[in-house]
Enzyme design. Structure first.
Site, PDB file in Angstrom:
ATOM      1  N   SER A  62      -8.478   4.178   9.514  1.00 19.89           N
ATOM      2  CA  SER A  62      -8.630   2.732   9.647  1.00 19.89           C
ATOM      3  C   SER A  62      -8.716   2.312  11.103  1.00 19.89           C
ATOM      4  O   SER A  62      -8.099   2.914  11.969  1.00 19.89           O
ATOM      5  CB  SER A  62      -7.451   2.001   9.003  1.00 19.89           C
ATOM      6  OG  SER A  62      -7.589   0.606   9.223  1.00 19.89           O
TER       7      SER A  62
ATOM      8  N   LYS B 203      -4.743   4.766   2.117  1.00 24.12           N
ATOM      9  CA  LYS B 203      -5.789   3.990   2.803  1.00 24.12           C
ATOM     10  C   LYS B 203      -6.315   2.880   1.879  1.00 24.12           C
ATOM     11  O   LYS B 203      -6.577   1.751   2.324  1.00 24.12           O
ATOM     12  CB  LYS B 203      -6.935   4.905   3.257  1.00 24.12           C
ATOM     13  CG  LYS B 203      -8.148   4.152   3.831  1.00 24.12           C
ATOM     14  CD  LYS B 203      -7.780   3.383   5.074  1.00 24.12           C
ATOM     15  CE  LYS B 203      -8.853   2.619   5.807  1.00 24.12           C
ATOM     16  NZ  LYS B 203      -9.966   2.014   5.201  1.00 24.12           N
TER      17      LYS B 203
ATOM     18  N   HIS C 171      -3.857   0.172   1.893  1.00 21.48           N
ATOM     19  CA  HIS C 171      -4.028  -0.519   3.180  1.00 21.48           C
ATOM     20  C   HIS C 171      -5.139  -1.559   3.055  1.00 21.48           C
ATOM     21  O   HIS C 171      -5.002  -2.706   3.488  1.00 21.48           O
ATOM     22  CB  HIS C 171      -4.361   0.507   4.273  1.00 21.48           C
ATOM     23  CG  HIS C 171      -4.933  -0.093   5.526  1.00 21.48           C
ATOM     24  ND1 HIS C 171      -6.244  -0.535   5.607  1.00 21.48           N
ATOM     25  CD2 HIS C 171      -4.390  -0.346   6.744  1.00 21.48           C
ATOM     26  CE1 HIS C 171      -6.468  -1.035   6.814  1.00 21.48           C
ATOM     27  NE2 HIS C 171      -5.365  -0.928   7.524  1.00 21.48           N
ATOM     28  N   ASN C 172      -6.229  -1.166   2.452  1.00 20.63           N
ATOM     29  CA  ASN C 172      -7.357  -2.091   2.329  1.00 20.63           C
ATOM     30  C   ASN C 172      -7.048  -3.240   1.377  1.00 20.63           C
ATOM     31  O   ASN C 172      -7.483  -4.370   1.607  1.00 20.63           O
ATOM     32  CB  ASN C 172      -8.621  -1.347   1.879  1.00 20.63           C
ATOM     33  CG  ASN C 172      -9.296  -0.652   3.032  1.00 20.63           C
ATOM     34  OD1 ASN C 172      -8.634  -0.262   3.992  1.00 20.63           O
ATOM     35  ND2 ASN C 172     -10.596  -0.456   2.957  1.00 20.63           N
TER      36      ASN C 172
ATOM     37  N   GLU D  45      -5.214  -5.509   3.350  1.00 23.77           N
ATOM     38  CA  GLU D  45      -6.190  -6.116   4.281  1.00 23.77           C
ATOM     39  C   GLU D  45      -6.910  -7.293   3.609  1.00 23.77           C
ATOM     40  O   GLU D  45      -7.082  -8.365   4.208  1.00 23.77           O
ATOM     41  CB  GLU D  45      -7.181  -5.024   4.709  1.00 23.77           C
ATOM     42  CG  GLU D  45      -8.347  -5.466   5.561  1.00 23.77           C
ATOM     43  CD  GLU D  45      -9.328  -4.303   5.801  1.00 23.77           C
ATOM     44  OE1 GLU D  45      -8.901  -3.240   6.292  1.00 23.77           O
ATOM     45  OE2 GLU D  45     -10.526  -4.455   5.495  1.00 23.77           O
TER      46      GLU D  45
END
Ligand code: 6PG
Length: 479
Positions: free
Chosen positions: A128, A182, A185-186, A189
């Protein structure tokens, strides 16, 4: 000279990671399906360090020291499988194939299982930080065998972002763990960006604060508990004036948000795991709704708003800041809940403090509060069942609740949609209420489907004979 790592796929992310590796003293072999990209990279940035130019995958493989490390940086999905299929026959047991794209973690699990049959390591790495992060130091989330990390980890740690000198890269866990983290995480986000959008809309449509003025507000917010990369760049985007029209840039951009899929994957996975990721889900749906122009345009004329006149409190801007902060905390809490559920489901030993620690720099959701999140999970015996139950956050969110409620009710009165602010508040209330109407749901399920229920006052599973004399019998649990 042999290379320590090879990179195949030299679009921006691949090229920048290759450059980052070279700048950190590694010899990097370069490969791309069309040779022009390799040559352009060498022409423009050959001076970054030691590169080996290769034209075929065979040449790439031959140029690498053993065990070989090959980083695949192609579009997620079929292209990754296609490169793996071409690459693996050229490799030897012990070699490491790395996928640094935004791959779905189930694909990574499948690929890891297939490659381990051939005694190859497959490492799915979440990266990222966008283009700049890839070049200057991204946050890196590697999954795969521990053995492969022993060989690859030092390189990844070296090229990663640093927070107070600590690398933002840790071994996450086996097979798809890195890509799963990940993905979450997105998801965070997406929610993070949506709550920023909701704050912007409230300040603009509710309080009439123009983007240039809001840029100052966001800059100010960035120096407090909201301090984060996304708040910082919000100030930059809001302060930008369109060169062609002189209007605020944000007013000339079509209000339909795109998505490549990682947010959607997060929500699908949350549903499968039974993790209540409502804020993240609402942020994905908000993008979807924004893109339905064919419905939105006629709706502007046809659907009445009946907005109420609301006098905004003096504290409105500060209220919005607090609502943003609380909703942001909820999206982290929900993301972390998913990580906990996934760790159980997939047998990953996910270290929540380490995951929070490697999100502190380099990645898109980097934020001041991640340091506190890390600390909340650092002591094994004191890990909270939910992030909001960590003493530091229980207090912080309690301080925000009155403002949060004011903001959500004002938004409802004004007809300004705040799906994540309100879903997050509902989650907070759902978590804290002593009784939920789920008891009624259980009663209904028992009536129409004999699905049974538990009682508050005694152990066991029960069913009421609704169609007979409504007496209660002990039943086999079919919850
Ligand atoms: C990052 C970003 C990056 C990218 C995604 C999301 O961590 O560097 O998440 O991976 O921006 O592709 O993009 P969408 O908004 O298009 O889904």
């Amino acid at each position: 000279m042999s290379a320590q790592i090879g990179v195949t796929g030299l679009a921006v992310m691949g090229a920048n990671l290759a450059r980052n590796l070279a700048r950190n003293g590694y010899t990097v072999a370069l490969h791309n399906r069309s040779i022009e990209k390799t040559d352009t990279l060498l022409e423009k940035h050959g001076g970054d360090g030691d590169f080996i130019r290769t034209e075929t995958l065979q040449e790439l493989v031959d140029s690498l020291e053993k065990p070989r490390r090959v980083l695949i940086m192609v579009k997620a999905g079929k292209p990754v499988d296609s490169v793996i299929d071409q690459l693996t026959p050229l490799l030897e047991p012990g070699d490491i194939v790395i996928d640094g794209g935004n791959s779905h973690y189930e694909d990574t699990r499948r690929r890891e299982a297939a490659l381990s049959q051939q005694d190859l390591h497959f490492v799915g790495v979440g990266v990222s930080g966008g283009e700049e992060g890839a070049l200057l130091g991204p946050s890196i989330m590697p999954g795969g065998s521990r053995e492969s990390y022993d060989s690859l980890g030092p390189m990844l740690e070296k090229i990663s972002a640093k927070y107070n000198g600590e690398p933002c890269c840790r071994w996450i866990g086996t097979d798809g763990a890195g890509h799963f983290v990940k993905m979450v995480h997105n998801g965070i986000e997406y929610a993070d960006m949506q709550v920023i959008g909701e704050a912007f809309d409230l300040l603009r449509s509710g309080a009439g604060i123009e983007p240039a003025e809001q840029a100052k507000i966001f800059t100010d917010w960035n120096s407090g508990t909201l301090s984060s990369f996304l708040i910082e760049i919000t100030a930059e985007v809001l302060g930008h004036v369109d060169g062609r029209t002189g209007k605020p840039f944000v007013d000339v951009v079509v209000d339909s948000a795109g998505q490549k899929g990682t947010g959607r994957w997060t929500v699908v996975s949350a549903l499968e795991l039974g993790s209540p990721t409502s804020g993240i889900a609402e942020s994905v749906f908000a993008r979807a709704l924004s893109s339905q122009k064919d419905q939105r345009v006629p709706a502007q004329e046809m659907l009445q708003g009946h907005e109420a006149a609301v006098e905004l409190p003096e504290s409105f801007v500060e209220d919005v800041r607090l609502a943003l902060y609380a909703s942001k905390l909820v999206s982290y809490a929900q993301g972390i809940d998913m990580l906990t559920a996934a760790a159980k489901e997939y047998g990953w030993d996910l270290k929540l403090d380490e995951i929070a620690s490697l999100w502190r720099a380099g990645c898109i959701i980097r934020a001041e509060l991640l340091d506190d999140i890390m600390k909340a999970y650092a002591v094994a015996d004191e890990r909270p069942a939910n992030l909001l139950l960590a003493p530091a956050f229980t207090e912080a969110i309690a301080g925000a609740v009155p403002a949060w409620r004011r903001v959500v009710s004002t938004a409802v009165q004004l007809g300004i949609p705040v799906p994540v602010f309100s879903a997050s508040l509902a989650y907070y209330d759902g978590l804290r209420r002593p009784r939920l109407p789920a008891a009624l749901t259980q009663g209904l399920r028992d009536l129409f489907g004999a699905h049974t229920y538990n009682r508050v006052d005694t152990e066991g599973t029960f069913h009421t004979l609704w169609g007979e004399d409504k007496s209660e019998i002990e039943a086999v649990d079919t919850h």
